[in-house]
Design a protein around this motif. Sequence first.
Motif, PDB file in Angstrom:
ATOM      1  N   ILE A 194      30.252  32.685  68.933  1.00 46.06           N
ATOM      2  CA  ILE A 194      29.257  33.096  69.928  1.00 46.06           C
ATOM      3  C   ILE A 194      27.909  33.374  69.268  1.00 46.06           C
ATOM      4  CG2 ILE A 194      30.864  33.986  71.660  1.00 46.06           C
ATOM      5  CD1 ILE A 194      30.139  36.828  70.521  1.00 46.06           C
ATOM      6  N   PRO A 232      25.321  31.140  73.851  1.00 43.77           N
ATOM      7  CA  PRO A 232      26.498  31.408  74.680  1.00 43.77           C
ATOM      8  C   PRO A 232      26.133  31.900  76.087  1.00 43.77           C
ATOM      9  CG  PRO A 232      26.248  33.104  73.008  1.00 43.77           C
ATOM     10  CD  PRO A 232      25.237  32.046  72.697  1.00 43.77           C
ATOM     11  N   ASN A 233      24.846  32.240  76.294  1.00 38.20           N
ATOM     12  CA  ASN A 233      24.419  32.634  77.631  1.00 38.20           C
ATOM     13  C   ASN A 233      23.680  31.502  78.347  1.00 38.20           C
ATOM     14  OD1 ASN A 233      25.208  35.500  77.939  1.00 38.20           O
ATOM     15  ND2 ASN A 233      23.977  35.765  76.108  1.00 38.20           N
ATOM     16  N   ALA A 280      27.321  26.675  77.992  1.00 37.37           N
ATOM     17  CA  ALA A 280      28.507  27.427  77.573  1.00 37.37           C
ATOM     18  C   ALA A 280      29.467  27.552  78.752  1.00 37.37           C
ATOM     19  CB  ALA A 280      28.097  28.820  77.106  1.00 37.37           C
ATOM     20  N   TRP A 281      30.745  27.306  78.522  1.00 39.19           N
ATOM     21  CA  TRP A 281      31.733  27.627  79.551  1.00 39.19           C
ATOM     22  C   TRP A 281      31.956  29.131  79.494  1.00 39.19           C
ATOM     23  CZ3 TRP A 281      34.027  22.549  77.930  1.00 39.19           C
ATOM     24  CH2 TRP A 281      33.976  21.612  78.976  1.00 39.19           C
ATOM     25  N   ASN A 282      32.793  29.567  78.599  1.00 43.24           N
ATOM     26  CA  ASN A 282      32.877  30.981  78.253  1.00 43.24           C
ATOM     27  C   ASN A 282      33.464  31.018  76.859  1.00 43.24           C
ATOM     28  OD1 ASN A 282      35.824  31.359  78.293  1.00 43.24           O
ATOM     29  ND2 ASN A 282      35.624  30.989  80.489  1.00 43.24           N
ATOM     30  N   TRP A 283      33.464  32.221  76.264  1.00 43.89           N
ATOM     31  CA  TRP A 283      33.748  32.254  74.837  1.00 43.89           C
ATOM     32  C   TRP A 283      35.174  31.840  74.509  1.00 43.89           C
ATOM     33  CZ3 TRP A 283      33.660  36.966  77.456  1.00 43.89           C
ATOM     34  CH2 TRP A 283      34.758  37.799  77.264  1.00 43.89           C
ATOM     35  N   GLU A 284      36.027  31.815  75.524  1.00 42.06           N
ATOM     36  CA  GLU A 284      37.395  31.376  75.239  1.00 42.06           C
ATOM     37  C   GLU A 284      37.518  29.844  75.260  1.00 42.06           C
ATOM     38  OE1 GLU A 284      39.905  35.059  77.132  1.00 42.06           O
ATOM     39  OE2 GLU A 284      38.302  34.119  78.268  1.00 42.06           O
TER      40      GLU A 284
END
Lengths: 248, 374
Positions: free
Chosen positions: A129, A137-138, A142-146
């Motif tokens: 991230i 990441p924002n 970005a999908w999400n951090w996972e």
Amino acid sequence: MDRKLLKVLVAIALLLIGAWIYVYQTSQPGVVSLRFDTVVGEEPLALNETRYPNPGGAGLFRVRDFQFYLSNIVLHGKKKDYRVPDSYHLARFDNASGRYQLDLPGVPPDAYSAITFSIGIDDAANSSIASVGDLDPNSRMAWNWEVGYKFVLFEGALLDGDTVQPLVYHVGFSENRKILRFDLPESFAPGSPEPLSFTVDVMALFTGKVTIDMAALPNVKFDRADARSIAENYGEMVSLATTTGDAQ
Amino acid sequence: MNRSVALLMLCGLLLAAAAVGFLRYIEPRPTPLQGFTAPFVFGKFNVPADNPLTQEGVQLGRRLFYDKRLSGDNSVSCSTCHIQQLAFTDGKARAVGISGNPLAFNSMSLANLLWGAQRFFWDGRAATLEEQALIPIQGADEMAQDLNELIGELKADEAYPDLFRRAYGKISAENIARALASFERTLVSADSRYDQYLRGEVKLTAEEELGRKLFMAHPDVKVSLRGANCIDCHSQFLTSGFSTGFDGFSNNGLDTEEMLRPGLQLVTGQLADRGRLKAPTLRNIALTAPYMHDGRFTTLEQVLDHYNEGIRYSETLSPLIMEADNQPRDTISMRFSLNLNEEEKHAIIAFLHTLTDRRFITEEKFSNPFEAGD
């Protein structure tokens, strides 16, 4: 006699100065510019215009957003390879010129024979991230951090008669990073005012290796097999155009 | 002879020293703001080079923000529509200023303004916070103040001339804008339960965690992934819109083609931007009702119902909203629904409540300095 000697000395001095300037200039790091122009087949991409035929079926489509990550740019030199630092670049085309230009400063002088870069990003960056280069990441990439980042984002619509079908192709996953390599023209050198000019064929996303019927596959997100198909295709979407300086 | 030359030189030196001293005195040397931090996950931010954050600038901005003299009849201040206890909103559907006529838009929350879309107002018409700050002051329905009159009032005050001198030099419209923007940039909300969860300090309840997962996912029926696609417009850590280009502006299906506002089209002149409005931060969203640019929804339940089954089609409707569905989409009908169930909707609302930051709404540094008495 004296005058002749003086002339010779002046000539030698001028020659030396000239040689020094030449050596000095060619030993300085220079800027390498990469330019990416989007096309659909033969013509330049026009955003938000419903005019492109669905390659695998009925209807016309429009492109509302198209952007992708370029990363890990390496220039392959005679002396050594130059790895661009923090090399994560978001190529986007929704600007006045409709093109993406990337200026890489401080490229050491060398005889470079090839350039490699990736469409997509490496696994380490994709599971981090940290905001390195254009990674954010924002951001919408970005999908999400996972899950990580979208490598290629294509959003638009397919129109067939009265129906409007949203098109969403968000393709990521580390296995879908495509490393591309292009031989460079001999005239290529850092500091050249002419950028290396690439074309990106948006239609190739749907026609490269696998022809896609947008009506049947209007979105690709997390299905691995679908993502792989589009990735195979985008692996073929970039080509190196001849630079103006190297025109044939 | 020699002595008089020496004397002259000495006089010259003294004069020069005095001049330097005087210049230093009138040239402000504000102190860089100490201890300004933000969470790593918020990412990079930019403070404009010509308006760095300084203690004096922020202090002055705070005072101006709460000062009713900024309005034409000295009846309202910025804080009239931006109340700290409501995360700097006003609880009204549409803001009401001096004239009593409701504005076209709902008052926006002022939290984490250094991140997210870097254009301001719902339609993005201000390119900087500095530019933004002066618009409501002069708006006929807002604060209806003439800037020259305001400058006169501030010059006549006993405190402001010195505060301006220390922060920026002189009292001017530009420096009023700078000070207000500086104060607003310090309004960082970063101690909600969600922040504490991100820092590993607390666990979310099972319901909140379900809500978080739904918030952070674009649904994909093909891989049985359920999602509410909030993250398609509200970034994962900030929960604001995206900062790059105009990515932070969307048409979220509130209105049909005929009723659509121009929105971002006012800024870009592009038909493709019609109806695109700023995706606001969702920080403290449980405190900032009513919702949407015109305050049409009074509860978060109504907001969820809108996204779940109330989307109206127009040309520029977000393709991500059109496409997001937790059931196989009927592509012919032109009806759009997320098809979330009641449990999922409740879970998302539970997650949204974790974005409430009590420290933010009680922080002394953000409060009214005239009441705090400093």
